[in-house]
Design a protein around this motif. Structure first.
Motif, PDB file in Angstrom:
ATOM      1  N   MET A   9       3.675  64.825 -17.405  1.00  0.00           N
ATOM      2  CA  MET A   9       2.469  64.529 -18.168  1.00  0.00           C
ATOM      3  C   MET A   9       2.859  64.169 -19.600  1.00  0.00           C
ATOM      4  N   PRO A  10       2.220  63.149 -20.191  1.00  0.00           N
ATOM      5  CA  PRO A  10       2.536  62.787 -21.586  1.00  0.00           C
ATOM      6  C   PRO A  10       2.235  63.947 -22.526  1.00  0.00           C
ATOM      7  N   ASP A  11       2.909  63.957 -23.655  1.00  0.00           N
ATOM      8  CA  ASP A  11       2.674  65.031 -24.616  1.00  0.00           C
ATOM      9  C   ASP A  11       1.819  64.582 -25.792  1.00  0.00           C
ATOM     10  N   ARG A  12       1.438  63.316 -25.812  1.00  0.00           N
ATOM     11  CA  ARG A  12       0.553  62.832 -26.877  1.00  0.00           C
ATOM     12  C   ARG A  12      -0.190  61.592 -26.394  1.00  0.00           C
ATOM     13  N   LEU A  13      -1.275  61.284 -27.078  1.00  0.00           N
ATOM     14  CA  LEU A  13      -2.065  60.109 -26.744  1.00  0.00           C
ATOM     15  C   LEU A  13      -1.309  58.840 -27.120  1.00  0.00           C
ATOM     16  N   PRO A  14      -1.529  57.753 -26.380  1.00  0.00           N
ATOM     17  CA  PRO A  14      -0.808  56.503 -26.643  1.00  0.00           C
ATOM     18  C   PRO A  14      -1.431  55.687 -27.773  1.00  0.00           C
ATOM     19  N   LYS A  15      -0.607  54.826 -28.369  1.00  0.00           N
ATOM     20  CA  LYS A  15      -1.136  53.882 -29.352  1.00  0.00           C
ATOM     21  C   LYS A  15      -2.046  52.856 -28.689  1.00  0.00           C
ATOM     22  N   ALA A  16      -1.698  52.487 -27.468  1.00  0.00           N
ATOM     23  CA  ALA A  16      -2.482  51.500 -26.733  1.00  0.00           C
ATOM     24  C   ALA A  16      -2.400  51.814 -25.251  1.00  0.00           C
ATOM     25  N   VAL A  17      -3.436  51.396 -24.535  1.00  0.00           N
ATOM     26  CA  VAL A  17      -3.458  51.524 -23.078  1.00  0.00           C
ATOM     27  C   VAL A  17      -3.833  50.169 -22.497  1.00  0.00           C
ATOM     28  N   LEU A  18      -2.983  49.670 -21.617  1.00  0.00           N
ATOM     29  CA  LEU A  18      -3.246  48.409 -20.921  1.00  0.00           C
ATOM     30  C   LEU A  18      -3.516  48.719 -19.456  1.00  0.00           C
ATOM     31  N   PHE A  19      -4.623  48.203 -18.962  1.00  0.00           N
ATOM     32  CA  PHE A  19      -5.061  48.478 -17.605  1.00  0.00           C
ATOM     33  C   PHE A  19      -4.952  47.249 -16.717  1.00  0.00           C
ATOM     34  N   ASP A  20      -4.579  47.464 -15.479  1.00  0.00           N
ATOM     35  CA  ASP A  20      -4.896  46.504 -14.435  1.00  0.00           C
ATOM     36  C   ASP A  20      -6.414  46.583 -14.215  1.00  0.00           C
ATOM     37  N   TRP A  21      -6.959  45.661 -13.449  1.00  0.00           N
ATOM     38  CA  TRP A  21      -8.417  45.593 -13.250  1.00  0.00           C
ATOM     39  C   TRP A  21      -8.802  45.985 -11.823  1.00  0.00           C
ATOM     40  N   ASP A  22      -8.505  45.106 -10.867  1.00  0.00           N
ATOM     41  CA  ASP A  22      -8.915  45.331  -9.477  1.00  0.00           C
ATOM     42  C   ASP A  22      -8.169  46.514  -8.874  1.00  0.00           C
ATOM     43  N   GLY A  23      -8.914  47.474  -8.356  1.00  0.00           N
ATOM     44  CA  GLY A  23      -8.301  48.635  -7.743  1.00  0.00           C
ATOM     45  C   GLY A  23      -7.943  49.726  -8.725  1.00  0.00           C
ATOM     46  N   THR A  24      -8.009  49.419 -10.018  1.00  0.00           N
ATOM     47  CA  THR A  24      -7.694  50.396 -11.056  1.00  0.00           C
ATOM     48  C   THR A  24      -8.958  50.819 -11.795  1.00  0.00           C
ATOM     49  N   LEU A  25      -9.708  49.847 -12.302  1.00  0.00           N
ATOM     50  CA  LEU A  25     -10.957  50.133 -13.003  1.00  0.00           C
ATOM     51  C   LEU A  25     -12.185  49.729 -12.203  1.00  0.00           C
ATOM     52  N   VAL A  26     -12.047  48.726 -11.353  1.00  0.00           N
ATOM     53  CA  VAL A  26     -13.195  48.251 -10.564  1.00  0.00           C
ATOM     54  C   VAL A  26     -12.809  48.143  -9.089  1.00  0.00           C
ATOM     55  N   ASN A  27     -13.832  48.301  -8.251  1.00  0.00           N
ATOM     56  CA  ASN A  27     -13.643  48.097  -6.819  1.00  0.00           C
ATOM     57  C   ASN A  27     -14.171  46.715  -6.452  1.00  0.00           C
ATOM     58  N   SER A  28     -13.270  45.786  -6.296  1.00  0.00           N
ATOM     59  CA  SER A  28     -13.663  44.431  -5.896  1.00  0.00           C
ATOM     60  C   SER A  28     -12.932  44.001  -4.620  1.00  0.00           C
ATOM     61  N   TRP A  29     -12.228  44.938  -3.980  1.00  0.00           N
ATOM     62  CA  TRP A  29     -11.467  44.574  -2.782  1.00  0.00           C
ATOM     63  C   TRP A  29     -12.325  43.982  -1.670  1.00  0.00           C
ATOM     64  N   PRO A  30     -13.530  44.507  -1.390  1.00  0.00           N
ATOM     65  CA  PRO A  30     -14.343  43.861  -0.343  1.00  0.00           C
ATOM     66  C   PRO A  30     -14.663  42.405  -0.652  1.00  0.00           C
ATOM     67  N   ILE A  31     -14.888  42.093  -1.928  1.00  0.00           N
ATOM     68  CA  ILE A  31     -15.194  40.713  -2.314  1.00  0.00           C
ATOM     69  C   ILE A  31     -13.948  39.845  -2.166  1.00  0.00           C
ATOM     70  N   ILE A  32     -12.816  40.340  -2.627  1.00  0.00           N
ATOM     71  CA  ILE A  32     -11.561  39.604  -2.490  1.00  0.00           C
ATOM     72  C   ILE A  32     -11.246  39.370  -1.020  1.00  0.00           C
ATOM     73  N   HIS A  33     -11.453  40.397  -0.209  1.00  0.00           N
ATOM     74  CA  HIS A  33     -11.157  40.300   1.223  1.00  0.00           C
ATOM     75  C   HIS A  33     -12.012  39.217   1.894  1.00  0.00           C
ATOM     76  N   GLU A  34     -13.307  39.227   1.636  1.00  0.00           N
ATOM     77  CA  GLU A  34     -14.187  38.233   2.243  1.00  0.00           C
ATOM     78  C   GLU A  34     -13.840  36.817   1.769  1.00  0.00           C
ATOM     79  N   SER A  35     -13.554  36.684   0.485  1.00  0.00           N
ATOM     80  CA  SER A  35     -13.208  35.370  -0.058  1.00  0.00           C
ATOM     81  C   SER A  35     -11.883  34.881   0.496  1.00  0.00           C
TER      82      SER A  35
END
Length: 218
Positions: A1-27
């Motif tokens: 576990m980190p011992d301090r908060l980060p200066k920045a956080v970079l996120f992936d989108w699909d599957g990390t913050l949003v559920n869009s797999w059903p849409i991707i799958h159908e498309s």
């Protein structure tokens, strides 16, 4: 576990913050069928879709990849803003990180236009506006590090251990590790699976809510 908060956080989108797999799958399946291929199962889609379209489609469809691209994007645009969903705990997590002073950005292999439209639809521009980097926005897509530098541009923050890179696939972890960021795998993908053998994450949490509790303790 980190011992301090980060200066920045970079996120992936699909599957990390949003559920869009059903849409991707159908498309994806509409594209495969119209291009004369067999449809995939949802499991096949979630395991095969990793790289950006401009890298993956030429391998899959050869010289007709641009035709396939247009089919996929047309199908995706029809429904994505109506059906994209926030993953449980994601908004609480990013809100707390922002409140604690971390710069937030997104590095996704989703089309940049679709990514930014979804952020606006979900009301998340207040967290990410100006730092939503999608496929083709940078010279190269994940796992190349180009999008990381774009997501930090103008902040005075350089990639390194004080940056968290959070995602759900090997592409995310490989991208973060290449930029020497602290990598965090979120979700049910097993960090011991072959997918991560060359790119092991620094940490793994099963959900955004689990990671949220870590942020709260920090």
């Amino acid at each position: 576990m980190p011992d301090r908060l980060p200066k920045a956080v970079l996120f992936d989108w699909d599957g990390t913050l949003v559920n869009s797999w059903p849409i991707i799958h159908e498309s994806m399946n509409r594209t495969l069928v119209e291009m004369g291929h067999e449809a995939w199962t949802l499991e096949e889609t979630t395991t095969r879709v990793r790289k950006s379209l401009r890298e993956a489609f030429p391998e899959l469809f050869g010289e007709r990849w641009e035709e396939a691209r247009d089919i996929f994007y047309g199908a995706y645009r029809e429904v994505h803003l109506e059906r994209v969903e926030k993953i449980d705990g994601a908004e609480d997590m990013i809100g707390l990180l922002q409140a604690q002073g971390s710069h937030l950005g997104v590095v996704s292999n989703k089309s940049g236009g679709h990514l930014r439209a979804e952020s606006t639809k979900l009301g998340w521009d207040r967290f990410f506006a100006g730092y939503l980097v999608g496929a083709t926005d940078a010279a190269k897509d994940k796992p190349a590090t180009d999008p990381i530098y774009m997501a930090l541009e103008g902040t005075g923050i350089d990639p390194g251990p004080d940056i968290w890179f959070i995602g759900d696939t090997w592409v995310d972890i490989a991208c973060g590790r290449a930029a020497k960021c602290h990598t965090i795998l979120v979700g049910e993908n097993d960090p011991e699976s072959p997918e991560f053998s060359d790119h092991p994450p620094d940490e793994h949490y099963l959900s955004c809510r689990d990671l949220l509790e870590v942020v709260r303790r920090l």
